[in-house]
Design a protein around this motif. Structure first.
Motif, PDB file in Angstrom:
ATOM      1  N   PHE A   5       0.857  -1.182   0.000  1.00  0.00           N
ATOM      2  CA  PHE A   5       0.000   0.000   0.000  1.00  0.00           C
ATOM      3  C   PHE A   5       0.895   1.235   0.000  1.00  0.00           C
ATOM      4  N   ASP A   6       0.327   2.370  -0.358  1.00  0.00           N
ATOM      5  CA  ASP A   6       1.126   3.585  -0.469  1.00  0.00           C
ATOM      6  C   ASP A   6       1.202   4.357   0.851  1.00  0.00           C
ATOM      7  N   LYS A   7       0.111   4.865   1.327  1.00  0.00           N
ATOM      8  CA  LYS A   7       0.127   5.690   2.544  1.00  0.00           C
ATOM      9  C   LYS A   7      -0.667   5.072   3.686  1.00  0.00           C
ATOM     10  N   LYS A   8      -1.781   4.427   3.362  1.00  0.00           N
ATOM     11  CA  LYS A   8      -2.683   3.960   4.413  1.00  0.00           C
ATOM     12  C   LYS A   8      -3.471   2.756   3.918  1.00  0.00           C
ATOM     13  N   MET A   9      -3.721   1.816   4.813  1.00  0.00           N
ATOM     14  CA  MET A   9      -4.538   0.661   4.469  1.00  0.00           C
ATOM     15  C   MET A   9      -5.298   0.189   5.705  1.00  0.00           C
ATOM     16  N   LYS A  10      -6.555  -0.223   5.509  1.00  0.00           N
ATOM     17  CA  LYS A  10      -7.361  -0.814   6.564  1.00  0.00           C
ATOM     18  C   LYS A  10      -7.496  -2.308   6.293  1.00  0.00           C
ATOM     19  N   CYS A  15      -3.205   0.637   9.042  1.00  0.00           N
ATOM     20  CA  CYS A  15      -1.770   0.787   8.791  1.00  0.00           C
ATOM     21  C   CYS A  15      -1.553   2.177   8.197  1.00  0.00           C
ATOM     22  N   ASP A  16      -0.603   2.931   8.743  1.00  0.00           N
ATOM     23  CA  ASP A  16      -0.520   4.347   8.402  1.00  0.00           C
ATOM     24  C   ASP A  16       0.932   4.798   8.314  1.00  0.00           C
ATOM     25  N   ASN A  54       9.005   3.401   7.727  1.00  0.00           N
ATOM     26  CA  ASN A  54       8.318   2.951   8.950  1.00  0.00           C
ATOM     27  C   ASN A  54       6.876   3.448   9.033  1.00  0.00           C
ATOM     28  N   ILE A  55       5.996   2.544   9.462  1.00  0.00           N
ATOM     29  CA  ILE A  55       4.573   2.864   9.620  1.00  0.00           C
ATOM     30  C   ILE A  55       4.182   2.658  11.079  1.00  0.00           C
TER      31      ILE A  55
END
Length: 246
Positions: free
Chosen positions: A146-151, A161-162, A172-173
């Motif tokens: 994913f690029d920036k954010k995923m649920k 995930c952010d 790092n997320i």
């Protein structure tokens, strides 16, 4: 006015709850794996690895279970220890399937056991940059980018995930568990009184700014888990900001 006593009671309840969580009995699985219960659904897994510059190091991850589905944030440090964690989950929660594993960044203490999770049928998630860096470094590459954010759905709940900026690494997320109000910060978050640690791939100029964004966005977190050391509350973010303020 009865509002003040209610507020005080709620604050005391939160303090005592967090204290009780931190004092829960540690479950020793082997010399290299320990489990720390936080709630009935959430557990810190602690695995150990030896590094030339730092010696034997305890590395944190998170397990969250909901409606017989589970997600693991960061694998233990290698496949053997990851198999121990999976075996413990299967024994303790026989009806639960580990459906997902989230990788915080590309270092070994995050994805060293990824093959074991793939073999167990779990889908792995990471930022697109983490996947690129894992491949460049000859590590196992997570499956879903994913690029920036995923649920990610876990039963009827979600984990988020952010990516909020560079710090310990470029990729790092953080992972947020809204139901539990638990934030897995990984190695960008430092336990109170920790040193700066491994800076080989760090962006020390942006570290404090990134953690400031994390604090602003996830200020409702009651438990925050660093990559190494003891979990705590928002004071971990405040300490990390101070540590890397130039």
């Amino acid at each position: 006015m009865k509002i003040l006593p209610i507020i005080i009671s709620l604050l005391l309840f939160n303090i005592f709850t967090l204290h009780a969580q931190q004092k829960r009995e540690l479950i020793k699985i082997s010399e290299d794996l320990e489990i720390i219960p936080l709630t009935d659904k959430s557990f810190i897994h602690v695995s150990y690895a030896t590094y030339p510059s730092f010696g034997r190091v305890a590395c944190n991850g998170l397990l969250y279970i909901n409606q017989n589905e589970a997600v693991v944030m960061d694998t233990p440090t290698n496949d053997e220890i990851s198999e121990q964690l999976l075996a413990w989950i299967a024994e303790k929660f026989p009806e639960t399937k580990v459906t997902s594993v989230v990788i915080n960044h590309f270092h070994e203490d995050c994805l060293g056991g990824l093959n074991a999770f793939h073999a167990a049928g779990a889908k792995s998630y990471a930022s697109r940059l983490t996947c690129t860096l894992a491949k460049e470094n000859g590590a196992v590459v997570p499956q879903i980018a994913f690029d920036k954010k995923m649920k990610i759905k876990i039963g009827d709940q979600e984990v988020v995930c952010d990516f909020l900026g560079e710090a310990h690494t470029r990729d790092n997320i953080v992972t947020w568990v809204p139901e539990e109000k638990i934030l897995f910060g990984g190695c960008m978050v430092k336990s109170v009184d920790a040193t700066k640690g491994n800076l080989e791939d760090a962006n020390v100029e942006e570290w404090s700014n990134t953690i400031g964004k994390v604090r602003s966005k996830y200020k409702k977190a009651t438990v925050i888990i660093p990559g190494h050391g003891e979990a705590g509350g928002l004071e971990l973010l405040d300490y990390t900001i101070q540590l890397f303020t130039l």
